[in-house]
Every structure is written in structure tokens, then in C-alpha cells.
Design a protein around this motif. Structure first.
Motif, PDB file in Angstrom:
ATOM      1  N   PHE A  23       2.075  29.664-123.593  1.00  0.00           N
ATOM      2  CA  PHE A  23       1.319  30.342-122.712  1.00  0.00           C
ATOM      3  C   PHE A  23      -0.265  29.901-123.097  1.00  0.00           C
ATOM      4  N   GLU A  24      -0.739  29.918-124.233  1.00  0.00           N
ATOM      5  CA  GLU A  24      -1.951  29.623-124.306  1.00  0.00           C
ATOM      6  C   GLU A  24      -2.432  28.331-124.141  1.00  0.00           C
ATOM      7  N   GLN A  25      -1.559  27.280-124.369  1.00  0.00           N
ATOM      8  CA  GLN A  25      -1.926  25.916-124.191  1.00  0.00           C
ATOM      9  C   GLN A  25      -1.425  25.423-122.739  1.00  0.00           C
ATOM     10  N   SER A  26      -1.184  26.234-121.748  1.00  0.00           N
ATOM     11  CA  SER A  26      -0.778  26.002-120.549  1.00  0.00           C
ATOM     12  C   SER A  26      -1.615  26.247-119.609  1.00  0.00           C
ATOM     13  N   SER A  27      -1.546  25.606-118.186  1.00  0.00           N
ATOM     14  CA  SER A  27      -2.502  25.934-116.976  1.00  0.00           C
ATOM     15  C   SER A  27      -2.409  27.521-116.993  1.00  0.00           C
ATOM     16  N   ALA A  28      -1.681  28.142-117.244  1.00  0.00           N
ATOM     17  CA  ALA A  28      -1.797  29.473-116.827  1.00  0.00           C
ATOM     18  C   ALA A  28      -2.878  30.341-117.640  1.00  0.00           C
ATOM     19  N   ALA A  29      -3.274  29.658-118.633  1.00  0.00           N
ATOM     20  CA  ALA A  29      -4.541  30.388-119.585  1.00  0.00           C
ATOM     21  C   ALA A  29      -6.174  29.745-118.854  1.00  0.00           C
ATOM     22  N   VAL A  30      -5.858  28.710-118.094  1.00  0.00           N
ATOM     23  CA  VAL A  30      -7.109  27.980-117.660  1.00  0.00           C
ATOM     24  C   VAL A  30      -7.486  28.662-116.261  1.00  0.00           C
ATOM     25  N   TYR A  31      -8.608  29.124-116.216  1.00  0.00           N
ATOM     26  CA  TYR A  31      -9.198  29.654-115.036  1.00  0.00           C
ATOM     27  C   TYR A  31     -10.425  28.949-114.183  1.00  0.00           C
ATOM     28  N   ASP A  32     -10.568  29.339-113.065  1.00  0.00           N
ATOM     29  CA  ASP A  32     -11.707  28.528-112.500  1.00  0.00           C
ATOM     30  C   ASP A  32     -13.060  29.462-113.057  1.00  0.00           C
ATOM     31  N   ALA A  33     -13.894  28.905-113.376  1.00  0.00           N
ATOM     32  CA  ALA A  33     -15.082  29.520-114.212  1.00  0.00           C
ATOM     33  C   ALA A  33     -16.197  29.589-113.092  1.00  0.00           C
ATOM     34  N   SER A  34     -16.071  29.412-112.002  1.00  0.00           N
ATOM     35  CA  SER A  34     -17.302  29.573-111.223  1.00  0.00           C
ATOM     36  C   SER A  34     -17.761  31.175-111.023  1.00  0.00           C
ATOM     37  N   ASN A  35     -19.162  31.046-111.069  1.00  0.00           N
ATOM     38  CA  ASN A  35     -19.628  32.370-111.229  1.00  0.00           C
ATOM     39  C   ASN A  35     -20.971  32.550-110.862  1.00  0.00           C
ATOM     40  N   TRP A  36     -21.605  33.815-110.402  1.00  0.00           N
ATOM     41  CA  TRP A  36     -22.767  34.294-110.168  1.00  0.00           C
ATOM     42  C   TRP A  36     -23.418  35.322-110.979  1.00  0.00           C
ATOM     43  N   LYS A  37     -24.648  34.959-111.589  1.00  0.00           N
ATOM     44  CA  LYS A  37     -25.171  35.920-112.414  1.00  0.00           C
ATOM     45  C   LYS A  37     -26.543  36.570-111.647  1.00  0.00           C
ATOM     46  N   ILE A  38     -26.697  37.767-111.857  1.00  0.00           N
ATOM     47  CA  ILE A  38     -28.170  38.327-111.422  1.00  0.00           C
ATOM     48  C   ILE A  38     -28.747  38.599-112.884  1.00  0.00           C
ATOM     49  N   ARG A  39     -29.417  37.447-113.153  1.00  0.00           N
ATOM     50  CA  ARG A  39     -30.144  37.395-114.614  1.00  0.00           C
ATOM     51  C   ARG A  39     -31.025  38.291-114.849  1.00  0.00           C
ATOM     52  N   ASN A  40     -31.856  38.764-113.771  1.00  0.00           N
ATOM     53  CA  ASN A  40     -32.773  39.658-114.243  1.00  0.00           C
ATOM     54  C   ASN A  40     -33.668  40.156-112.905  1.00  0.00           C
ATOM     55  N   ILE A  41     -34.261  41.413-112.766  1.00  0.00           N
ATOM     56  CA  ILE A  41     -34.812  41.985-111.880  1.00  0.00           C
ATOM     57  C   ILE A  41     -35.922  42.751-112.186  1.00  0.00           C
ATOM     58  N   SER A  42     -37.014  42.834-111.768  1.00  0.00           N
ATOM     59  CA  SER A  42     -38.254  43.525-112.414  1.00  0.00           C
ATOM     60  C   SER A  42     -39.071  44.148-111.297  1.00  0.00           C
ATOM     61  N   LEU A  43     -39.862  44.997-111.561  1.00  0.00           N
ATOM     62  CA  LEU A  43     -40.938  45.666-110.743  1.00  0.00           C
ATOM     63  C   LEU A  43     -42.109  45.985-111.457  1.00  0.00           C
ATOM     64  N   THR A  44     -43.194  45.381-111.007  1.00  0.00           N
ATOM     65  CA  THR A  44     -44.539  45.398-111.610  1.00  0.00           C
ATOM     66  C   THR A  44     -45.528  46.112-110.970  1.00  0.00           C
ATOM     67  N   TYR A  45     -46.234  46.902-111.528  1.00  0.00           N
ATOM     68  CA  TYR A  45     -47.316  47.625-110.822  1.00  0.00           C
ATOM     69  C   TYR A  45     -48.785  47.210-111.446  1.00  0.00           C
ATOM     70  N   ASN A  46     -49.696  46.396-110.687  1.00  0.00           N
ATOM     71  CA  ASN A  46     -51.095  46.181-111.022  1.00  0.00           C
ATOM     72  C   ASN A  46     -51.938  47.314-111.240  1.00  0.00           C
TER      73      ASN A  46
END
Length: 295
Positions: free
Chosen positions: A220-243
Motif C-alpha cells: 500500500f505504502e509503495q503504490s499509487s494509492a498512497a500518492v496524492y495530488d499535492a495542488s494547494n492554496w495557502k493564505i500565508r498571512n493577513i495583517s491590519l496596520t494603523y498609522n
């Protein structure tokens, strides 16, 4: 363009690499114990495009909004290499030491998955299409290409939105076209009773005392069943700044003051929970707060 409110660039490349360091079949050097040597005999092609674009969507006294996008696409192939894995398991365990022509250098190899048996045991196909459950295919031809670990496309989108003294910023990263191996699953995902093989690929639990323990669970570990599409989106950071306005800063003898609240690793979106886990998508976000004073 548009009074410098829209800028960008695009680059295309087609690179042919020759005399690259690669493993090569050869006569073992006395005392060395290897049947392969690393020499300059590899060839590989890289083709791709890189796009960078930025623009100011809104620009007024109280409002401003800017966007920037970066996108890259790359496709690579091994064109020539004079090497072949001496045994099947080295093709799986050391793929970059034994690359194959016609696929990327960062390839993964393994068995073609054939589903679970009626007893919940892993099954794979050999090169001739035979079902293998209690025996491991040992011919090199039984090992197939399962995908590349390097994304074929990647990029980012960033934005800054200002209203008077407040600024909101965000960065989103994305990548795709690649695969990743993962053996993450929970007990609830496993095969438990006859018929479960129609809805799950995760083998049943087998203890050391079970007569079926001899079954090669690594199939199982060495087969195609354990291989996945790794496409992904990440919201890396958000910020709010006040001057803080200067008239208030002068009261404590500062030329400027800025307060920032931010969040890192906000969210990860992947095509499967296995990939979300592998990419750290279930980790908690990091929260930040800072105060900058300029005297």
C-alpha cells in the motif's frame, strides 16, 4: 501603462542541459563496491514561463488598492541517462539516483494500485496485469512512474488596501501539478468488514499475532494509492496596520507610530485531508502584534 498604474513582465525559457552529473552504469571500481558511478553524462530539458504583474486599482486621497501577481510554469524531462536500477526497490527508494528518460528528474515510482482484497489486504498489479497480494512484484518493469514532486506551476497573489490611516494586507500562495506520497489515515478510514474494499483503500489493521501478518503491507505504502495530488492554496498571512496621526505622536515626542496585528498560516486548501495534513494545514495559525515607534 495606464499612467504607470499597470506594470508587468513575461519571460519564456527553454534550457537544454548537457553533461550533467548523473549516475551511470559501469564496471565496479575495485574496493568501491558500486556498479554505478557519478559522471557528467546526463541530459535534461527545462521549459517554462514566468509572469509578473502589478497594478493600482484605486488611488485617491483616502483610498488606495494595489494588487500584485506572480505566476510560473515549468516542465522538465530527463532526455538521456545511462543508468538502470539494479533491483526494483532502489527505483522506489532512490529515484533520483536512477532517473528514467522521458519523465522529470524529481519523479516518484511505485506499484499500480489494484484495490483491497475481500479480506482488506493491499493488492497491486505487476507489469503483466497480474494481481499481487501476498507476493511483492520484483521485476523492474513492475515499477511505474507515479508523478513528480516538483510543482509544474506556482505563484502568489498579494494585495494592499488602504483607507486613510488603516492598511489591510494579504498574501496568498498556490502551487500544483505535482504529487506527494502520504500514508496518513485514521483508524476510522481503515477496512473493517467485507465490502469496505469498495469504499476505502486503507488496509485493515493486522497485529503481530495475526496469521495474515506475513502479507506485505508496504504494498500500500509503495503504490499509487498512497500518492496524492499535492495542488494547494495557502493564505500565508493577513495583517491590519494603523498609522497614528502625527499630531498624536508629537505628544510623546515621536515622529511616527504604527500598530500592526497579523496572522500567519491562516488557512490551507488541498484536494484531500491527507495532503492538508502533510502540508501542515491543520496546524494552528500564528498571531502577531507589534508597535513601531519612530523618534
Amino acid at each position: 501603462m495606464f499612467s504607470n498604474r499597470l506594470n508587468g513582465s513575461i519571460e519564456y525559457y527553454n534550457k537544454k542541459g548537457k553533461d550533467l552529473l548523473a549516475s551511470s552504469n559501469g564496471i565496479s571500481v575495485e574496493g568501491q563496491g558500486f556498479s554505478t558511478n557519478t559522471i557528467n553524462n546526463g541530459e535534461m530539458t527545462n521549459r517554462g514561463v514566468e509572469l509578473n504583474i502589478s497594478g493600482t486599482v484605486i488611488q485617491t486621497r483616502d483610498w488606495s488598492w494595489t494588487l500584485q501577481g506572480v505566476f510560473g510554469y515549468n516542465h522538465s524531462n530527463v532526455d538521456y541517462v545511462n543508468v538502470e536500477a539494479p533491483v526494483y526497490f532502489l527505483q522506489i527508494d532512490q529515484p533520483q539516483a536512477f532517473p528514467r528518460v522521458g519523465v522529470p528528474f524529481t519523479a516518484m515510482y511505485g506499484y499500480e494500485w489494484a484495490g483491497l482484497s475481500e479480506d482488506g489486504l493491499p493488492q497491486v498489479y505487476d507489469a503483466e496485469g497480474n494481481l499481487c497480494t501476498q507476493n511483492t512484484p520484483t521485476n523492474l518493469d513492475d515499477i511505474i512512474y507515479l508523478g513528480s514532486t516538483t510543482p509544474t506551476y506556482s505563484g502568489s497573489v498579494s494585495t494592499n488596501l488602504r483607507w486613510r490611516d488603516f492598511t489591510f494586507s494579504a498574501l496568498v500562495l498556490f502551487e500544483g501539478g505535482h504529487k506527494q506520497r502520504s500514508t496518513y489515515f485514521t483508524y476510522d478510514d481503515r477496512w473493517k468488514k467485507a465490502g469496505d474494499e469498495a469504499s476505502t483503500n486503507f488496509p485493515r489493521y493486522i497485529s503481530n499475532e495475526n496469521p495474515d501478518f506475513y502479507c506485505n503491507m508496504s504494498l500500500f505504502e509503495q503504490s499509487s494509492a498512497a500518492v496524492y495530488d499535492a495542488s494547494n492554496w495557502k493564505i500565508r498571512n493577513i495583517s491590519l496596520t494603523y498609522n497614528l496621526p502625527r499630531k498624536y505622536c508629537s505628544k510623546f515626542y515621536a515622529q511616527g507610530a504604527r500598530v500592526m496585528f497579523g496572522v500567519e498560516n491562516v488557512a490551507t486548501f488541498a484536494k484531500s485531508k491527507q495532503m492538508k495534513y502533510a502540508l501542515g494545514g491543520y496546524n494552528k495559525p500564528n498571531y502577531m502584534m507589534s508597535l513601531n515607534l519612530n523618534f
